[in-house]
Design an enzyme around this catalytic site. Structure first.
Site, short mmCIF file in Angstrom:
data_model
loop_
_atom_site.label_atom_id
_atom_site.label_comp_id
_atom_site.label_asym_id
_atom_site.label_seq_id
_atom_site.Cartn_x
_atom_site.Cartn_y
_atom_site.Cartn_z
N HIS A 161 40.44 48.45 38.71
CA HIS A 161 40.00 47.63 37.58
C HIS A 161 39.11 48.40 36.61
CE1 HIS A 161 40.77 43.81 40.23
NE2 HIS A 161 41.87 44.36 39.77
N CYS A 176 35.10 51.23 16.98
CA CYS A 176 35.78 52.52 17.16
C CYS A 176 35.82 53.26 15.83
CB CYS A 176 37.20 52.26 17.68
SG CYS A 176 38.26 53.71 17.68
N CYS A 233 38.24 51.65 23.40
CA CYS A 233 38.55 50.87 22.20
C CYS A 233 39.50 49.75 22.59
CB CYS A 233 39.17 51.79 21.16
SG CYS A 233 39.72 50.88 19.72
N GLN A 241 38.56 47.61 43.91
CA GLN A 241 38.62 46.73 42.74
C GLN A 241 37.31 46.82 41.96
OE1 GLN A 241 40.38 42.66 44.02
NE2 GLN A 241 39.73 43.63 45.91
N ASN A 242 36.31 47.50 42.55
CA ASN A 242 34.98 47.50 41.93
C ASN A 242 34.93 48.48 40.76
OD1 ASN A 242 34.45 45.81 44.00
ND2 ASN A 242 33.23 47.25 45.20
N VAL A 243 34.10 48.11 39.80
CA VAL A 243 33.94 48.95 38.60
C VAL A 243 32.56 49.61 38.60
CG1 VAL A 243 35.54 47.49 37.27
CG2 VAL A 243 33.08 46.99 37.21
N ARG A 281 24.89 43.61 33.38
CA ARG A 281 25.39 44.19 34.63
C ARG A 281 25.11 45.70 34.69
NH1 ARG A 281 31.34 42.32 35.16
NH2 ARG A 281 31.26 43.63 37.01
N VAL A 288 32.14 38.83 55.57
CA VAL A 288 31.19 37.89 56.18
C VAL A 288 31.83 36.53 56.45
CG1 VAL A 288 29.05 38.96 55.36
CG2 VAL A 288 30.25 37.35 53.88
N TYR A 309 28.08 42.37 30.12
CA TYR A 309 28.28 43.72 30.64
C TYR A 309 27.01 44.56 30.51
CZ TYR A 309 33.11 43.02 31.83
OH TYR A 309 34.25 42.58 32.46
C1 BJW Z 1 30.87 40.51 51.95
C2 BJW Z 1 29.54 40.79 51.85
C3 BJW Z 1 29.07 41.79 52.68
C4 BJW Z 1 29.92 39.25 50.45
N1 BJW Z 1 29.90 42.43 53.50
N2 BJW Z 1 31.69 41.14 52.78
C5 BJW Z 1 50.17 36.53 41.05
C6 BJW Z 1 49.89 35.24 41.40
C7 BJW Z 1 48.96 34.48 40.67
C8 BJW Z 1 48.30 35.02 39.58
C9 BJW Z 1 48.55 36.33 39.25
C10 BJW Z 1 49.49 37.06 39.97
N3 BJW Z 1 49.55 38.30 39.43
C11 BJW Z 1 48.65 38.36 38.41
C12 BJW Z 1 48.04 37.17 38.25
C13 BJW Z 1 46.98 36.81 37.24
C14 BJW Z 1 45.61 37.36 37.61
C15 BJW Z 1 45.20 36.81 38.97
O1 BJW Z 1 45.23 37.46 39.98
N4 BJW Z 1 44.74 35.58 39.01
C16 BJW Z 1 44.32 34.96 40.27
C17 BJW Z 1 42.82 34.63 40.20
C18 BJW Z 1 45.15 33.77 40.57
N5 BJW Z 1 45.63 38.82 37.63
C19 BJW Z 1 45.47 39.52 36.52
O2 BJW Z 1 45.32 38.99 35.44
C20 BJW Z 1 45.54 41.03 36.62
N6 BJW Z 1 46.44 41.51 35.66
C21 BJW Z 1 47.79 41.47 35.84
O3 BJW Z 1 48.29 41.19 36.91
O4 BJW Z 1 48.52 41.79 34.72
C22 BJW Z 1 49.91 41.39 34.67
C23 BJW Z 1 49.92 39.89 34.42
C24 BJW Z 1 49.25 39.39 33.33
C25 BJW Z 1 49.23 37.99 33.13
C26 BJW Z 1 49.85 37.15 34.04
C27 BJW Z 1 50.52 37.67 35.13
C28 BJW Z 1 50.54 39.07 35.32
C29 BJW Z 1 44.20 41.67 36.27
C30 BJW Z 1 43.11 41.29 37.21
C31 BJW Z 1 41.79 41.93 36.73
C32 BJW Z 1 40.59 41.37 37.47
N7 BJW Z 1 39.41 41.69 36.74
C33 BJW Z 1 38.11 41.44 37.34
C34 BJW Z 1 37.01 41.89 36.33
C35 BJW Z 1 36.94 43.42 36.30
C36 BJW Z 1 35.88 43.91 35.39
C37 BJW Z 1 34.49 43.47 35.80
O5 BJW Z 1 34.03 43.74 36.93
O6 BJW Z 1 33.86 42.86 34.99
O7 BJW Z 1 37.96 42.16 38.56
S1 BJW Z 1 37.88 39.76 37.86
C38 BJW Z 1 36.97 40.12 39.32
O8 BJW Z 1 37.74 39.76 40.50
C39 BJW Z 1 36.86 41.65 39.35
C40 BJW Z 1 37.06 41.94 40.81
O9 BJW Z 1 37.46 43.29 40.97
C41 BJW Z 1 38.10 40.94 41.21
C42 BJW Z 1 38.17 40.68 42.70
O10 BJW Z 1 37.00 40.08 43.16
P1 BJW Z 1 36.44 40.48 44.61
O11 BJW Z 1 36.07 41.91 44.62
O12 BJW Z 1 37.36 40.02 45.64
O13 BJW Z 1 35.05 39.67 44.62
P2 BJW Z 1 34.74 38.16 45.13
O14 BJW Z 1 33.41 37.79 44.61
O15 BJW Z 1 35.86 37.26 44.82
O16 BJW Z 1 34.69 38.28 46.71
C43 BJW Z 1 33.61 38.93 47.39
C44 BJW Z 1 33.92 38.89 48.87
O17 BJW Z 1 32.96 39.66 49.55
C45 BJW Z 1 33.88 37.49 49.49
O18 BJW Z 1 35.03 37.31 50.32
C46 BJW Z 1 32.61 37.51 50.36
O19 BJW Z 1 32.74 36.72 51.53
C47 BJW Z 1 32.51 38.96 50.69
N8 BJW Z 1 31.18 39.46 50.98
N9 BJW Z 1 28.99 39.90 50.87
C48 BJW Z 1 31.23 42.03 53.51
N10 BJW Z 1 27.74 42.12 52.67
ZN ZN Z 2 40.29 52.58 18.25
#
Ligand code: BJW
Ligand code: ZN
Length: 250
Positions: free
Chosen positions: A130, A157, A138, A102-104, A71, A224, A68
Site C-alpha cells: 500500500h 506538482c 503527484c 500492508q503497512n505504510v 499520522r 490478538v 496524513y
Molecule cells: C494485533 C495487535 C497486536 C491489534 N498484535 N495483532 C474484493 C472483494 C470486495 C472488495 C474488494 C475486492 N477487491 C478490491 C476491493 C475493494 C477494496 C476492498 O478491499 N474493500 C474491502 C474493505 C471490502 N480494495 C481496494 O480498493 C484496493 N484496490 C483495488 O483492489 O483496486 C482494484 C479495484 C478497485 C475498485 C474496486 C475493485 C477493485 C486498495 C486497498 C487499499 C487499502 N488502503 C488502506 C490505506 C493505505 C494508506 C494509509 O495507511 O493511509 O490500507 S485502508 C487500510 O486498510 C490500510 C491498511 O493497510 C488496510 C488493512 O488494514 P489492516 O492492516 O488489516 O488493519 P486493521 O486495523 O483492519 O486490523 C488490525 C488487526 O491487528 C486487527 O485484526 C487486530 O485484532 C490486530 N491487532 N493489535 C497482533 N499487538
Molecule cells: Zn504532476
C-alpha cells in the site's frame, strides 16, 4: 489446546521450505501506531474508511492531508518493536525475501536495517503493498518526492500542477501491478504463510494467504483476536505480535 497449537506452529515454521509473511497494522500497534479498525483508530471522529479514498482527497484535500500530517508526526516518534525485529532476523537468517506488508509506516524497513548491521538487509526488506507514507507523489503524473510538512497552501506538482499527496494506495485505487505480482508469486510458492496483525478484510492483500493455501501450503495466524482468515488457518496463535513472534521465530 494452546500448547498443541504452539507445537504445531513451531513444526510448520521448522519444516517450511519457503515462508511468506503478510503483516498489517496490528504489528505496529505496540510501537504506538494506531490500527485502522480497532478502537482508537479514529482521528477527529472520522473513520479511516472515510479519509483513505480518492473521493475524499478531491472533495476535501486539506482534511485528508491534515490526517496524513498527523499520522506522519506520530510516526516520527515510533520505533520498530520486538515483532518487527523478530521477522527481520528470521528473513535475514533464511537469506530469502518473503516479507509482505500492508503497512505504510516504514517500520519493517527500519528493523531490517537495524538487525542487518553491516550485512545486506535485502532479505528482510518488505514488499510494501500500500505504498509508503514517508513519500509524496503527484495525483496526476508519476513524480515522487520525500514527504514535506504541510504548509498553508495546498502542495502542488511543479511539472503538471496537480495535487501532491502521500504515496499510498487509497481505497478504490489500484495497487502497483508489479508490486502485487511479486507478492502473489511469493505467496503461491510458499508452503507457509504467517499472517500477522491484520483484520484481513482489505483486498487484494487478504487473498494472498489463500493463494498459499490453494497451492497446498499452510496459514499460521498471529493476532490478538480472530479475523476473517482464522477459519482458513491451520493454526491461530492468540497474543500480541511483539510477544508471539520472538517466541515462535527465534
Ligand atoms: C494485533 C495487535 C497486536 C491489534 N498484535 N495483532 C474484493 C472483494 C470486495 C472488495 C474488494 C475486492 N477487491 C478490491 C476491493 C475493494 C477494496 C476492498 O478491499 N474493500 C474491502 C474493505 C471490502 N480494495 C481496494 O480498493 C484496493 N484496490 C483495488 O483492489 O483496486 C482494484 C479495484 C478497485 C475498485 C474496486 C475493485 C477493485 C486498495 C486497498 C487499499 C487499502 N488502503 C488502506 C490505506 C493505505 C494508506 C494509509 O495507511 O493511509 O490500507 S485502508 C487500510 O486498510 C490500510 C491498511 O493497510 C488496510 C488493512 O488494514 P489492516 O492492516 O488489516 O488493519 P486493521 O486495523 O483492519 O486490523 C488490525 C488487526 O491487528 C486487527 O485484526 C487486530 O485484532 C490486530 N491487532 N493489535 C497482533 N499487538
Ligand atoms: Zn504532476
Amino acid at each position: 489446546m494452546e500448547q498443541g497449537q504452539w507445537r504445531e506452529a513451531r513444526r510448520l515454521v521448522r519444516e517450511a521450505r519457503r515462508v511468506v509473511a503478510l503483516t498489517g497494522a496490528g504489528i505496529s500497534a505496540e510501537s504506538g501506531v494506531p490500527t485502522f479498525r480497532d478502537a482508537g483508530g479514529l482521528w477527529r471522529s472520522y473513520r479511516p474508511e472515510e479519509l483513505a479514498t480518492p473521493e475524499a482527497l478531491i472533495r476535501d484535500p486539506r482534511t485528508v492531508l491534515e490526517w496524513y500530517a498527523w499520522r506522519r508526526s506520530r510516526l516520527s516518534r515510533c520505533r520498530p518493536n520486538a515483532g518487527h525485529r523478530a521477522l527481520a532476523r528470521f528473513f535475514l537468517k533464511r537469506g530469502e525475501a518473503g516479507l509482505v506488508t500492508q503497512n505504510v509506516d516504514g517500520l519493517h524497513t527500519h528493523a531490517a536495517l537495524e538487525e542487518a548491521g553491516d550485512a545486506p538487509p535485502d532479505p528482510a526488506l518488505p514488499i510494501e503493498l500500500h505504498g509508503a507514507v514517508g513519500r509524496d507523489r503527484c495525483n496526476g503524473c508519476e513524480t515522487r518526492w520525500p514527504a514535506e510538512p504541510l504548509a498553508d497552501s495546498l502542495p502542488r506538482c511543479a511539472s503538471c500542477g496537480d495535487l501532491r499527496r502521500p504515496d499510498v494506495v487509497l481505497f478504490g485505487e489500484t495497487l502497483d501491478p508489479e508490486v502485487l505480482e511479486r507478492a502473489r508469486l511469493l505467496a503461491e510458492r510458499a508452503d507457509l504463510c504467517l499472517v500477522v496483525g491484520t483484520s484481513a478484510v482489505v483486498y487484494p492483500a487478504a487473498a494472498l494467504p489463500l493463494a498459499t493455501r490453494e497451492s497446498g501450503g499452510h496459514i499460521v495466524e498471529v493476532n490478538v483476536r480472530s479475523t476473517a482468515l482464522t477459519e482458513a488457518a491451520t493454526v491461530a496463535l492468540r497474543g500480541e505480535a511483539g510477544t508471539v513472534l520472538p517466541a515462535l521465530l527465534d
